[in-house]
Enzyme design. Structure first.
Site, PDB file in Angstrom:
ATOM      1  N   ASP A 390       0.868  -1.146   0.000  1.00  0.00           N
ATOM      2  CA  ASP A 390       0.000   0.000   0.000  1.00  0.00           C
ATOM      3  C   ASP A 390       0.923   1.219   0.000  1.00  0.00           C
ATOM      4  O   ASP A 390       2.116   1.090   0.269  1.00  0.00           O
ATOM      5  CB  ASP A 390      -0.835  -0.050   1.279  1.00  0.00           C
ATOM      6  CG  ASP A 390      -1.703   1.154   1.421  1.00  0.00           C
ATOM      7  OD1 ASP A 390      -2.236   1.599   0.404  1.00  0.00           O
ATOM      8  OD2 ASP A 390      -1.828   1.651   2.537  1.00  0.00           O
ATOM      9  N   LYS A 391       0.393   2.366  -0.325  1.00  0.00           N
ATOM     10  CA  LYS A 391       1.278   3.522  -0.336  1.00  0.00           C
ATOM     11  C   LYS A 391       1.147   4.332   0.950  1.00  0.00           C
ATOM     12  O   LYS A 391       2.064   4.389   1.761  1.00  0.00           O
ATOM     13  CB  LYS A 391       0.988   4.411  -1.537  1.00  0.00           C
ATOM     14  CG  LYS A 391       1.979   5.527  -1.692  1.00  0.00           C
ATOM     15  CD  LYS A 391       1.507   6.562  -2.679  1.00  0.00           C
ATOM     16  CE  LYS A 391       0.385   7.417  -2.138  1.00  0.00           C
ATOM     17  NZ  LYS A 391       0.802   8.385  -1.141  1.00  0.00           N
ATOM     18  N   THR A 670      -2.371   1.234  -4.775  1.00  0.00           N
ATOM     19  CA  THR A 670      -2.844   2.316  -3.933  1.00  0.00           C
ATOM     20  C   THR A 670      -4.163   2.866  -4.431  1.00  0.00           C
ATOM     21  O   THR A 670      -4.482   2.785  -5.616  1.00  0.00           O
ATOM     22  CB  THR A 670      -1.795   3.448  -3.877  1.00  0.00           C
ATOM     23  OG1 THR A 670      -2.352   4.542  -3.183  1.00  0.00           O
ATOM     24  CG2 THR A 670      -1.368   3.881  -5.257  1.00  0.00           C
ATOM     25  N   GLY A 671      -4.909   3.377  -3.509  1.00  0.00           N
ATOM     26  CA  GLY A 671      -6.160   4.002  -3.874  1.00  0.00           C
ATOM     27  C   GLY A 671      -5.941   5.418  -4.336  1.00  0.00           C
ATOM     28  O   GLY A 671      -6.843   6.096  -4.799  1.00  0.00           O
ATOM     29  N   ASP A 672      -4.704   5.856  -4.234  1.00  0.00           N
ATOM     30  CA  ASP A 672      -4.388   7.236  -4.553  1.00  0.00           C
ATOM     31  C   ASP A 672      -4.354   7.487  -6.048  1.00  0.00           C
ATOM     32  O   ASP A 672      -4.426   6.585  -6.849  1.00  0.00           O
ATOM     33  CB  ASP A 672      -3.022   7.594  -3.962  1.00  0.00           C
ATOM     34  CG  ASP A 672      -3.199   8.435  -2.735  1.00  0.00           C
ATOM     35  OD1 ASP A 672      -4.138   9.247  -2.731  1.00  0.00           O
ATOM     36  OD2 ASP A 672      -2.405   8.274  -1.800  1.00  0.00           O
ATOM     37  N   ARG A 812      -5.518   4.105  -7.925  1.00  0.00           N
ATOM     38  CA  ARG A 812      -6.973   4.217  -7.941  1.00  0.00           C
ATOM     39  C   ARG A 812      -7.635   2.849  -7.863  1.00  0.00           C
ATOM     40  O   ARG A 812      -8.619   2.594  -8.530  1.00  0.00           O
ATOM     41  CB  ARG A 812      -7.433   4.906  -9.232  1.00  0.00           C
ATOM     42  CG  ARG A 812      -7.337   6.399  -9.156  1.00  0.00           C
ATOM     43  CD  ARG A 812      -8.635   6.955  -8.652  1.00  0.00           C
ATOM     44  NE  ARG A 812      -8.517   8.366  -8.328  1.00  0.00           N
ATOM     45  CZ  ARG A 812      -8.685   8.856  -7.116  1.00  0.00           C
ATOM     46  NH1 ARG A 812      -8.973   8.070  -6.119  1.00  0.00           N
ATOM     47  NH2 ARG A 812      -8.584  10.135  -6.888  1.00  0.00           N
ATOM     48  N   LYS A 818      -7.307  -4.753  -5.185  1.00  0.00           N
ATOM     49  CA  LYS A 818      -6.010  -5.090  -4.603  1.00  0.00           C
ATOM     50  C   LYS A 818      -5.937  -6.590  -4.387  1.00  0.00           C
ATOM     51  O   LYS A 818      -4.965  -7.256  -4.747  1.00  0.00           O
ATOM     52  CB  LYS A 818      -5.829  -4.382  -3.254  1.00  0.00           C
ATOM     53  CG  LYS A 818      -5.604  -2.900  -3.362  1.00  0.00           C
ATOM     54  CD  LYS A 818      -5.299  -2.330  -1.996  1.00  0.00           C
ATOM     55  CE  LYS A 818      -5.026  -0.829  -2.094  1.00  0.00           C
ATOM     56  NZ  LYS A 818      -4.622  -0.242  -0.829  1.00  0.00           N
TER      57      LYS A 818
END
Lengths: 1317, 372
Positions: A390-391, A670-672, A812, A818
């Site tokens: 994860d970030k 990452t969700g970023d 994203r 994931k």
């Protein structure tokens, strides 16, 4: 009672406040259950689970066999005692685990929430919340279920949530209720609410919701924008009401957290396979011996009946053979003794404790030690090939700091260059002395910048003015000077904070104004327009009119974008700045370029006309707006550039470098946003400018994604081909784009093949191609594309492309994606995967991967709870893998090899004996020896080895990451190694049987009594066996601690002690039937011939092993051997300097690319608003979110009084509009910098401001005063602002960060006076 | 072996994880203890296989084993052993008739006389063995078919033998003593040895029948029931003799009460089951002459008088009589000596081969360069 499982939902109908109606549908309640057992079901369920284990069933089966007297060749207790022991230990462990799960479930289920029942708010436990209930949430509370937001305390039914637990994003999100429901307001109205929601069935899509609200014969569409999901936290919102749509297991959070799976290590699986093989082997042996028995009984036994008649049920040789088969199965079962499983567990437990005890994985800041939460996966840590990280919170601390800047061609922030490299630790500048509003957490080291500000360089001032004006940050000032910025993206926060500390303090905003305090003077700018950010524009601008009436456009954005729009006179400056930017980018900083443009009144008028037109357009509004923006953002004057550091966790780049040297591939999921992720990729050296190419897959359709993947592969192939044409032939074969990583067959190589059906054996030559490819490329894929790429028909293609890349970043992505990515790699690569994360959004990934690691010490503990290992710093990962994992793997492999060896050596003797005892299943050894061999005589030395062994010291495994490779390639224990062990075991058994056979069959004692009696033979063989296996373990043990010595010598001692005790007359006299080996030990071991036999057997068993090992070591030494040898030589030479020389640095140089070359190349990465959402600008100009800044008020004041203030403000507004642009005295020019920053408070200061102006602080401006709104054309919004209630707190804090009056303020007076300069 | 002692102290000092450990008096730190055990820094001996350790080991083994082997072989060769098969398979062998007419219950004993010649004198004590071939004393059902507590003189076991003894547990509704298949199949040939003097007279050789069993067997494991009661016939009154036996257990050696009943040494020897289907058991001892001048068994002609009771033809068994002298290492055993010489030579040879390989191809990693 068994509740019938309802059929899968087609759609969900929920009627508010109508439990009866909703009950019809039997929706899941809000009670979550992650535990497996309860008190009643525990025993049967647990036993059932345990007997699913092949080994346990097998032993149960053996036990049953042993109860049949005709078959029983061993006493029943030899099996039942260990079996019961094993079962109960496991049961106790499972019970404890489940107990903790119950506890955490209870804790969650019993959280309190306020439910509206019968018009009254009642406290209810979470688990009693039903679908259709209306619940009230308060600030900072966790959302209890998936809710439809009905109304909130904030205007327009807005509320703010933090979704960190869900998707890992820490920036705040806005949710808005439907306007019809937001008007309901208070509980009384809500209790009457009887709308019905019809929506989609429960699913795991976090960013989608579609449904319809039917109320009062009207239809209202619902979207995700109206939903509050379980796991979110309500922020900055006093309270809100929501209708429960999904509860408990149906919530998106729970739907997203994958099933709890029982994880096994690959060694476990291998072991199970091997046990099955051994079982097959056993059957073969049994069949051979049974056939022998049939033949023997027919040829010999039948004739021998005068001396030995058949047992009653046996009437022919076939039946006898049948029984003999089972008897042999029992005897030979010791090849897989149950103690194998117990020992493996014990060893793993030991390794887990070592992890828990490791001081170097202890973080003193958070006071947390590493924890092995699962004790069964340790050796898998030594085999990891893929890390999914994860970030946010894992790689980064999610803290942005303003690090460097370049203003007007002058670089600031590079302390080393200015002060000289020798002065490493410089004191951070002290801003508070000079600027009362400075943020104390802000650190900047370059004095020259501060001096530049003080001196009043216009460019520097303008630079910080941009930073203080051009953003979408909301400020909150709880008390005078105590500013808290609510930034959507931490980047922006960092920039605004930097400006604040350098004297350009952004204080407050209204939809139409921005109030700043420039070097002590309050200045209110009129905000004419916000040209909002989006991904395409990669920039944002504001157009403001300063108090003097000059209109300026301030712009910040990605340098590439900005540089194209500069005025031509900027050319030189642009070059210099560009150099600086390259430098910053090389350091992994996020950069932004900053520019301005002066606009004349006419230009503005003209443009705003067009802008309005575009804004009102119904079709293609976005495009037209963009065009309008484009038009005005031209001919700008470059001011400089900023560099923001996304603070990585300590040691992240080093860890990543070492891990990739160890051939571990790291994927960031990452969700970023893409930009953020890429940036982090650079700063943690996953991506480097040396990379040949970075592929970005961003397609929104299946075709485009496929196309992009295909292109990427082609590019890779092409570059490989051009680089080394020699290997073209192989590359051709790859045309179909099938790369098969290290997975297939565990070989060191990859296979290239058109389709997976014909998988050629490993060690194919093209491995070098893959290797070369994997070194140079990176793949970045977005969530949308990933959704397509993960579909069944494309997943292989995606995987192959991705695995050929050195670094993969997926941005994203949803939590479930994931997990899917992990699953994909896991399934097709047959490689060990590790997922590391810190938030609830990582849970499913953590659960899916072979090994899940949770970062502890942060806020959420969900990841930790789901994880197998937890610690508080990403950098501990290297130690966990390279030291603990490596050792665990090594130890486990050595243990298994030896274990199988010793049991084959032990058991196969029976096989050979079978040929001499009429295949009657007579054991060679005493039954006590059989019982104790595995439990007592040979267990402890091998356990000690399995727990303590080390091949090379820990710091060596960090210095030579290549030492990790044998684990990934599964070299130390695989089927081949297993067969070697078995072969060695069988060889030993042959020697152990035939040497005594040869010697003893003719030998006699020195008193003439023959030695060939059964008991003497048994004792001789057993003793020889114990000695041989002890010598073997002594050879295998590479790290002789006192414990190893004790166990090895102790086991031998124990053997002889027990032997003599068992054969003593004392025991015989008590139990004559049980201990019939009376005197054997004494009689046998007193004979020199026996000892000569044992010595002979030992040498014959060990000498070939020794020779073989020596040859291997001498001719083909492994890296670990060499390291070990070197260590020895070094220690002999006592040359401490030598070691330092070969540190990590040396390694890095040797292996080339990753560590050595630091990218100083061209790829600059814009840092703008990475975690930024589009549309915030609009929110600001519309004034909708303006009350955010007055939240403090809301928390202190009652609802009533605050609305009273609102009305008051509205009234004031009317007469103050005209006055709002009072020109500040100092203007924004530079000359005023020496002047004491004395208060030039803006217009409305007199009204609300008066009471809070402390006399002492008279000079300090009070801009909490009401600024008044002047939305360009529209209706009047509310005011943001300061307020009477705050007054008592004001004087306390001078300008620190943390919200809440409780934050300890520094002595105010001193601060204030000094600030006056 | 070359070894290094890894000193943990070297590594102290740099603990990346321990920067600024929680100050004194702070919250109780969960920091793990800094003990050698917990930090896996136990001092240890780390042996490595190097040419310097392995090669000498091989040479040493060779150098030790070869002399031992030679010694063993010489000793073994000095031992005299004579073996004769008297089964009577052959038509012309003296015991052919006896072997044909086999019955457990025949009342008249069949005797035969087997002549043989010793070429060399047998000095010192000579041990006389009987050997059986193809006799599976090590069969599982056979081995367990006994009742040790009965043999140890336990009264209740005497009258109620263990189930293990089936089908030789009871006979005619009386418990069998001693029960079980082993006892039932007791070797019951009688062997006598005569020296045929050159002048034609047969001189009986005195055969000692005690001292042939393990001391522990004779004195601990086997005991007659009823303690010191000398009248064994009363003790065994309630029991029945084993089916195949001609006389009850208390008449095995009526002459010597110390060798009668369960403690009869022939019986004890038989009850100590053999490990392999071909075995020999000590039968009698011929003690050396007191004068020490004449050998115990001078060379010449002898006659073995066999009372042929024990049937082995049915299962293709063989019966032998063996005479042997003994050394410090027991009887004749060429295998051990040869094995030692072979293994010693192989090790030595291996040592040489390894030495050559090491010198020619060996990875001389002494320069301590580590490829990475």
């Amino acid at each position: 009672m068994f509740r019938k499982r309802p059929p899968p939902e087609e759609e969900r109908r929920v009627r508010a406040n109508d439990r009866e109606y909703n009950e019809k549908f039997q929706y899941a309640s809000n009670c979550i259950m992650t535990s497996k057992y309860n008190i009643i079901t525990f025993l049967p369920v647990n036993l059932f689970e345990q007997f699913q284990e092949v080994a346990n069933t097998y032993f149960l089966f053996l036990l049953i066999l042993q109860l049949i007297p005709q078959i029983s060749s061993l006493s029943w207790f030899t099996t039942i005692v260990p079996l019961v022991l094993v079962l109960s230990i496991t049961a106790v462990k499972d019970a404890t685990d489940d107990y903790f799960r119950h506890k955490s479930d209870n804790q969650v289920n019993n959280r309190q929430s306020q439910v509206l029942i019968g018009g009254i708010l009642q406290k209810e436990k979470w688990m009693n919340v039903r679908v259709g209930d209306i619940i009230k949430l308060e600030n900072n509370q966790f959302v209890a279920a998936d809710l439809l937001l009905l109304s909130s305390s904030e205007p327009h039914g807005l509320c703010y949530i933090e979704t960190a637990e869900l998707d890992g994003e820490t920036n705040m999100k806005v949710r808005q209720s439907l306007s019809v429901t937001s008007e309901l307001g208070d509980p009384n109205n809500l209790a009457q609410f009887d709308g019905e929601v019809v929506c989609e069935p429960p699913n795991n899509k976090l960013d989608r919701f579609c449904g319809t609200l039917y109320w009062k014969d009207c239809k209202y569409p619902l979207s995700n924008q109206n939903m509050l999901l379980r796991g979110c936290v309500l922020r900055n919102t006093e309270s809100c009401y929501g209708l429960v749509i999904f509860a408990g297991p149906d919530t998106k959070l729970m739907q997203n957290s994958g099933r709890t799976k029982f994880k096994r290590t690959s060694i476990d699986r291998l072991m199970n396979t091997l046990v099955l093989w051994i079982f097959g082997f056993l059957v073969c042996m049994g069949v051979i011996l049974a056939l022998g028995n049939a033949v023997w009984e027919k040829e010999v036994g039948a004739l021998f009946q005068s001396f030995l008649p058949w047992d009653p049920p046996v009437d022919n040789f076939l039946f006898s053979a049948f029984l003999s088969f089972w008897s042999y199965v029992i005897i030979l079962n010791t090849v897989v003794p149950i103690s194998l499983y117990v020992s493996v567990e014990v060893i793993r437990l030991g390794h887990s404790y070592f992890i828990n005890w490791d001081r170097r994985m202890f973080c003193s800041r958070s006071n947390t030690a590493a924890e092995a939460r699962t004790t069964t996966l340790n050796e898998e840590l030594g085999q990891v090939e893929y890390i999914f990280s994860d970030k946010t919170g894992t790689l980064t601390q999610n803290i942005m700091t303003f690090n460097k800047c370049s203003i007007n061609g002058h670089a600031y922030g590079e302390v080393m260059n200015i002060l000289g490299a020798q002065q490493k630790r410089v004191q951070p500048l002290d801003f508070s002395a000079w600027n009362p509003l400075a943020d104390r957490d802000f650190c900047f080291y370059d004095q020259s910048l501060l001096e530049a500000v003080m001196v009043g360089e216009p460019a520097v001032h303008e630079f910080f003015r941009v930073l203080s004006l051009c953003h979408t940050v909301m400020s909150e000032e709880k008390s005078e000077g105590e500013l808290v910025y609510k930034a959507q993206s931490p980047d922006e926060g960092a920039l605004v904070t930097a400006a604040r500390n350098f004297g350009f303090v952004f204080r407050s905003r209204t939809p139409g104004t921005v109030t700043t305090q420039e070097l002590g003077k309050a200045v209110t700018y009129t905000l004419l327009a916000i040209l909002d950010f989006n991904n395409i524009r990669k920039r944002m601008s504001v157009i403001v009119k300063n108090p003097e009436g000059r209109i300026r456009l301030y712009c910040k954005g990605a340098d590439t974008v900005l540089f194209e729009r500069l005025h031509s006179c900027n050319h030189d400056l642009m070059n210099i700045t560009s150099d600086h930017l390259n430098e910053y980018a090389g350091d992994g900083l996020r950069t932004l370029a900053v520019a301005y443009r002066d606009l004349s009144e006419e230009q503005w008028e003209e443009w705003s006309e067009r802008f309005r037109g575009a804004d009102k357009a119904t079709d293609c509004r976005d495009d037209r707006l963009a065009a309008a923006y484009e038009e005005i953002e031209q001919d700008m004057m470059l001011l400089g550039a900023t560099a923001i550091e996304d603070k990585l966790q300590e040691g992240v780049p080093e860890t990543i470098a070492i891990l990739s040297l160890a051939n571990i591939k790291i994927w960031v999921l990452t969700g970023d946003k893409q930009e953020t992720a890429v940036n982090i990729g650079y700063s943690c050296k996953m991506l480097t400018d040396d990379m040949t190419e970075i592929f970005i897959v961003n397609g929104h359709t299946v075709q485009s994604v496929r196309e992009e993947l295909r292109k990427a592969r082609e590019r890779m192939l092409e570059s490989t081909r051009t680089r080394d044409g020699g290997k073209e032939a192989e590359a051709q074969g790859w045309g179909g784009a099938c790369a098969f990583g290290n997975g297939c067959g565990g070989g060191a190589a990859a296979n290239w093949m058109p389709d997976e059906s014909k998988c050629p054996p490993p060690q194919a030559p093209p491995s070098s191609i893959l290797e070369s490819i994997s070194g140079e490329f990176a793949l970045i894929i977005s969530g949308h594309s990933l959704a397509h790429a993960l579909e069944a028909d494309m997943e292989r293609e995606f995987l192959e492309t991705a695995c050929a890349c050195r670094a993969v970043i997926c941005c994203r992505v949803t939590p479930l994606q994931k997990a899917l990515v992990v699953e994909l790699v896991k399934r097709h690569k047959k490689a060990v995967t590790l997922a590391i994360g810190d938030g609830a959004n990582d849970v499913s990934m953590i659960k899916t991967a072979h090994i899940g690691v949770g970062i502890s010490g942060q806020e959420g503990i969900q990841a930790v709870l789901a994880s197998d290992y937890s610690f508080s710093q990403f950098r501990f990962l290297q130690r966990l893998l390279l030291v603990h994992g490596r050792w665990s793997y090594l130890r486990m492999c050595r243990f298994l090899c030896y274990f199988f060896y010793k049991n084959f050596a032990f058991t196969m003797v029976h096989f050979w004996f079978g040929f001499f005892c009429g295949f009657s299943a007579q054991t060679v050894y005493d039954q006590y020896f059989i019982t104790l061999y595995n439990i007592v005589y040979t267990s402890l030395p091998v356990l000690a080895m399995g727990i303590f062994d080390q091949d090379v010291p820990e710091q060596r495994s960090l210095e030579y990451p290549k030492l990790y490779e044998p684990g990934q390639l599964n070299l130390l224990f695989n089927k081949r190694e297993f067969f070697i062990c078995i072969a060695q075991g069988i060889y030993t058994s042959v020697v152990l049987f035939f040497i005594p056979y040869g010697v003893l069959s003719h030998a006699t004692q020195s008193n003439g009594v023959p030695l060939a009696d059964y008991q003497t033979f048994a004792v001789t063989t057993a003793t020889a066996l114990v000695i041989v296996v002890s010598v073997q373990i002594a050879l295998d043990t590479g790290y002789w601690t006192a414990i190893n010595h004790f166990f090895i010598w102790g086991s031998l001692g124990t053997y002889f002690t027990i032997l003599f005790a068992m054969h003593s007359s004392i025991l015989f006299n008590i139990f004559p039937k049980q201990f019939h080996f009376l005197g054997s030990a004494h009689n046998t071991l007193g004979q020199p011939v026996v000892w000569l036999t044992i010595a002979l057997a030992t040498v014959i068993c060990i000498a070939p092993v020794l020779a073989f090992r020596f040859l291997k070591l001498d001719l083909k030494p492994q890296l670990s051997d060499t390291v070990r040898y070197t260590q020895l030589v070094l220690q002999k030479k006592r040359k401490p300097a030598g070691r330092a020389g070969r540190g990590v640095g040396g390694t890095g140089v040797a292996s080339g690319s990753t560590l050595g070359r630091l990218g100083r190349g061209g790829s600059r990465r814009s840092g703008y608003a990475f975690a930024h959402q589009e549309g915030f600008g609009e929110l600001i100009t519309s004034g909708k979110n303006m009350r955010l800044s007055s939240l403090a008020l809301a928390t202190f004041a009652s609802r009533h009084s605050s609305s009273w203030i609102d009305t008051l403000r509205r009234k004031k507004h009317a007469n103050s509009t005209s006055a709002q642009n009072t020109p500040p005295t100092g203007e924004d020019s530079t000359a005023s910098s020496q002047a004491p920053p004395f208060s030039t408070s803006s217009s409305a200061a007199d009204e609300a401001g008066q009471p809070c102006n402390e006399p002492v602080l008279a000079h300090s401006p009070d801009d909490i005063a009401l600024s008044v709104i002047r939305c360009p054309e529209r209706e009047v919004g509310e005011c943001s602002t300061g307020n009477v209630q705050e007054a008592p707190f004001v004087w306390k804090g001078t300008g620190t960060r943390i919200s809440g009056a409780s934050s300890p303020g520094p002595p105010p007076i001193a601060e204030e006076t000094s600030s006056g300069e | 072996m070359m070894a290094s002692s890894y000193n943990a102290k070297d590594e102290d000092g740099h603990h990346p994880g321990s920067v600024g450990s929680g100050g004194p008096g702070a919250v109780k730190s969960k920091k793990p203890d800094n003990t050698a055990f917990k930090q896996q820094r136990l001092p240890a001996w780390q042996p490595i296989l190097t040419a310097g350790t392995v090669l000498p080991a091989f040479f040493m083994i060779g150098l030790i084993f070869i002399p031992i082997g030679i010694g063993l072989l010489v000793t073994s060769n000095n031992i005299k052993e004579f073996e004769i098969d008297y089964t009577g398979v052959d038509m012309f062998s003296p015991c052919f008739n006896c072997s044909q007419s086999y019955s457990w219950n025949s009342t008249s004993a069949c005797t035969c006389s087997v002549p043989f010649t010793l070429d060399q004198p047998f000095e010192s004590n000579v041990f006389m063995y009987y050997g059986l071939s193809n006799f599976y004393q090590n069969h599982r059902r056979y081995v367990k078919s006994r009742d040790d507590s009965q043999l140890n003189g336990d009264k209740s076991s005497l009258l109620n033998p263990s189930k293990e003894c089936e089908p030789y547990r009871t006979s005619e509704k009386k418990p069998i003593a001693p029960c079980g298949a082993i006892a039932n199949s007791l070797f019951n040939d009688t062997l006598e040895l005569f020296y045929i003097h050159p002048n034609g007279s047969k001189i009986g050789i005195h055969l000692v029948k005690t001292g042939i069993a393990w001391w522990t067997d004779k004195h601990v494991k086997f005991r007659n029931p009823g303690g010191n009661n000398n009248n064994l016939s009363i003790v065994f009154q309630e029991t029945s003799k084993p089916v195949n036996w001609r006389k009850p257990v208390y008449e095995l050696d009526s002459a010597d009460p110390e060798n009668n009943g369960f403690i009869n040494e022939d019986f004890i020897v038989w009850m100590r089951t053999a490990a392999l289907p071909t075995f020999r058991k000590l039968y009698r001892i011929i003690q050396k002459k007191k004068d020490n001048m004449t050998p115990t068994l001078p060379p010449g002609n002898y006659s073995l008088e066999v009372t042929y009771n024990y049937p082995v033809r049915s299962f293709d068994g063989r019966k032998r009589m063996i005479l042997s002298t003994i050394s410090w290492m027991g009887g004749k055993n060429p295998f051990l000596g040869i094995a030692y010489i072979t293994v010693g030579s192989v090790c030595f040879f291996l040592g040489v081969v390894l030495l050559i390989i090491h010198h020619k191809y060996g990875n001389r990693n002494n320069n301590a360069d580590i490829p990475n």
